[in-house]
Design an enzyme around this catalytic site. Structure first.
Site, PDB file in Angstrom:
ATOM      1  N   PRO A   1     -11.093   7.333   0.613  1.00 24.09           N
ATOM      2  CA  PRO A   1     -11.741   8.325  -0.247  1.00 24.09           C
ATOM      3  C   PRO A   1     -10.769   9.084  -1.153  1.00 24.09           C
ATOM      4  O   PRO A   1     -11.102   9.412  -2.293  1.00 24.09           O
ATOM      5  CB  PRO A   1     -12.415   9.265   0.764  1.00 24.09           C
TER       6      PRO A   1
ATOM      7  N   SER B   1      -6.087   4.041  -6.413  1.00 18.98           N
ATOM      8  CA  SER B   1      -4.938   3.386  -7.034  1.00 18.98           C
ATOM      9  C   SER B   1      -3.616   3.843  -6.414  1.00 18.98           C
ATOM     10  O   SER B   1      -2.618   3.130  -6.483  1.00 18.98           O
ATOM     11  CB  SER B   1      -4.933   3.664  -8.546  1.00 18.98           C
TER      12      SER B   1
ATOM     13  N   GLU C   1      -9.828  -3.369  -8.188  1.00 21.78           N
ATOM     14  CA  GLU C   1      -8.523  -4.062  -8.185  1.00 21.78           C
ATOM     15  C   GLU C   1      -7.521  -3.344  -9.088  1.00 21.78           C
ATOM     16  O   GLU C   1      -6.650  -3.967  -9.700  1.00 21.78           O
ATOM     17  CB  GLU C   1      -8.666  -5.526  -8.623  1.00 21.78           C
TER      18      GLU C   1
ATOM     19  N   LEU D   1      -8.201  -1.436   1.977  1.00 21.74           N
ATOM     20  CA  LEU D   1      -7.035  -0.767   1.397  1.00 21.74           C
ATOM     21  C   LEU D   1      -7.392   0.637   0.930  1.00 21.74           C
ATOM     22  O   LEU D   1      -6.816   1.616   1.369  1.00 21.74           O
ATOM     23  CB  LEU D   1      -6.480  -1.600   0.241  1.00 21.74           C
TER      24      LEU D   1
END
Length: 383
Positions: free
Chosen positions: A130, A134, A366, A127
């Protein structure tokens, strides 16, 4: 370790006992040397897969363990108390299977899930990039359909990918359109795909056995049958998966905190100063009490969110709260454990310095804990 928990079934209690046995005999003895050598624990994941511990929260009909999420999370906690890198890997693998299980077609579930959940395969979740951590809407990796519509060509770079170079498949989010939130799509990319390559492992302060690399898609061709959901559904798939993934990290952080507390409490009862155990000094005993309260509160928080999920109720806010509370607790408890051990806690002769280093990243991946606060505030103020 904590006292036996109230399990929803006798089968679940047996599962926890099996996990504890595997952790005590197979994981905990290997962890210190493996972490020092930064060895990827592929054989350990195979062991857990053979025991059925990599697929607990998924239905039995597709190869899963058919367990409630609260049971799966307690298994993750037990593993984390023995070897944090492996617990993070278990959570990551479960996350990689979620899009197919939740959004895949019947044909995809039948064709992909049995192998993904069978125990011999390990997944990676591609997901982040670079320049897109978020901010999922900033993803730039692009999937372009070939002329006949039979496949997509992927081009771009993913970053901070656990299991990169070791995984058997890569659950990957790429842009099939230009709309920030409606232009992402989800693909399951097999390892060995031509054009798929990896950077050097990141040199991290902790979780050395959780190999993290950049993943490069250089005109990698992926069959259209491995597009999960409709084109443009990637954002909703990713965010939905992250709600569950955050609970995995919350449980792992709680297990890490419990391990640090166990070492600190054991040391405090054995270490003597001024003719008595240091646990008898009120200042230190109160510190240990606060550590116990933090661990117990963290556990209750993630279990509450898991029970909402198991009941089919909204749990996104509670997942963010659990991730925030549990990982902040892990950082505090591991830091306090170093303090309890004093100078010895600052050495590698005891594991608490490693626990403290491992705890830090739980506040980051996460979704950083600042992002969790944003999620909580938005849902709270939505009314």
């Amino acid at each position: 370790m904590p006292a036996d928990r109230l399990m929803p079934t006798e089968e679940a209690q047996d599962l926890i006992e099996l996990t504890r046995e595997i952790c005590a005999e197979q994981l905990a003895p290997k962890a210190p040397a493996a972490e020092a050598a930064a060895e990827f624990p592929r054989d350990t994941f195979r062991l857990l897969g053979d025991a059925g511990l990599l697929s607990l929260a998924y239905p039995e009909e597709v190869g899963g363990g058919g367990q409630p999420y609260e049971v799966y999370l307690q298994v993750v906690e037990e593993i984390a108390a023995a070897w944090m890198s492996v617990a993070v890997g278990v959570s990551v693998h479960s996350l990689t299977c979620y899009p197919v299980a939740q959004f895949g077609t019947d044909a995809q579930k039948a064709g992909l899930l049995p192998d993904m959940l069978g125990g011999s395969m390990l997944g990676a979740y591609c997901l982040s990039e670079p320049q897109a951590g978020s901010d999922v809407s900033a993803i730039s990796t692009r999937a372009t359909p070939l002329g006949d519509g039979s496949a997509y060509r992927l081009k771009g770079t993913k970053a901070w990918i656990s299991h990169a170079g070791h995984a058997d498949f890569y659950t990957t989010f790429a842009r099939t359109g230009d709309h920030p939130s409606k232009g992402l799509s989800c693909f399951v990319v097999p390892a060995g795909t031509e054009g798929l390559s990896f950077g050097e492992p990141e040199r991290k302060m902790g979780l050395a056995c959780d190999t993290v690399r950049q993943v490069y898609f250089e005109d990698a061709v992926v069959d259209a049958g491995r597009l999960v959901g409709e084109p443009g559904m990637g954002m909703s798939i990713a965010l939905s998966a992250l709600d569950s993934g955050r609970l995995g990290i919350a449980a792992a952080a709680t297990g890490l905190a419990q391990a640090a507390l166990d070492v600190a409490a054991g040391y405090a009862t054995e270490r003597k100063q001024f003719g008595r155990a240091i646990s008898e000094f009120q200042g230190l005993s109160f510190l240990l009490a606060d550590m116990e309260a933090a661990v117990t509160s963290a556990r209750a928080t993630y279990l509450h969110a898991a029970r909402l999920r198991d009941a089919g109720r909204p749990f996104s806010k509670q997942a963010a709260i659990a991730k925030l509370v549990c990982t902040d607790a892990a950082m505090k408890v591991t830091t306090d454990a170093v303090q309890v051990l004093g100078g010895y806690g600052y050495t590698q002769d005891f594991p608490v310095e490693r626990y403290m280093r491992e705890a830090k990243v739980t506040q980051i991946f996460e979704g950083t804990n600042q992002i969790q606060r944003l999620v909580i505030a938005r849902q709270l103020l939505r009314g």
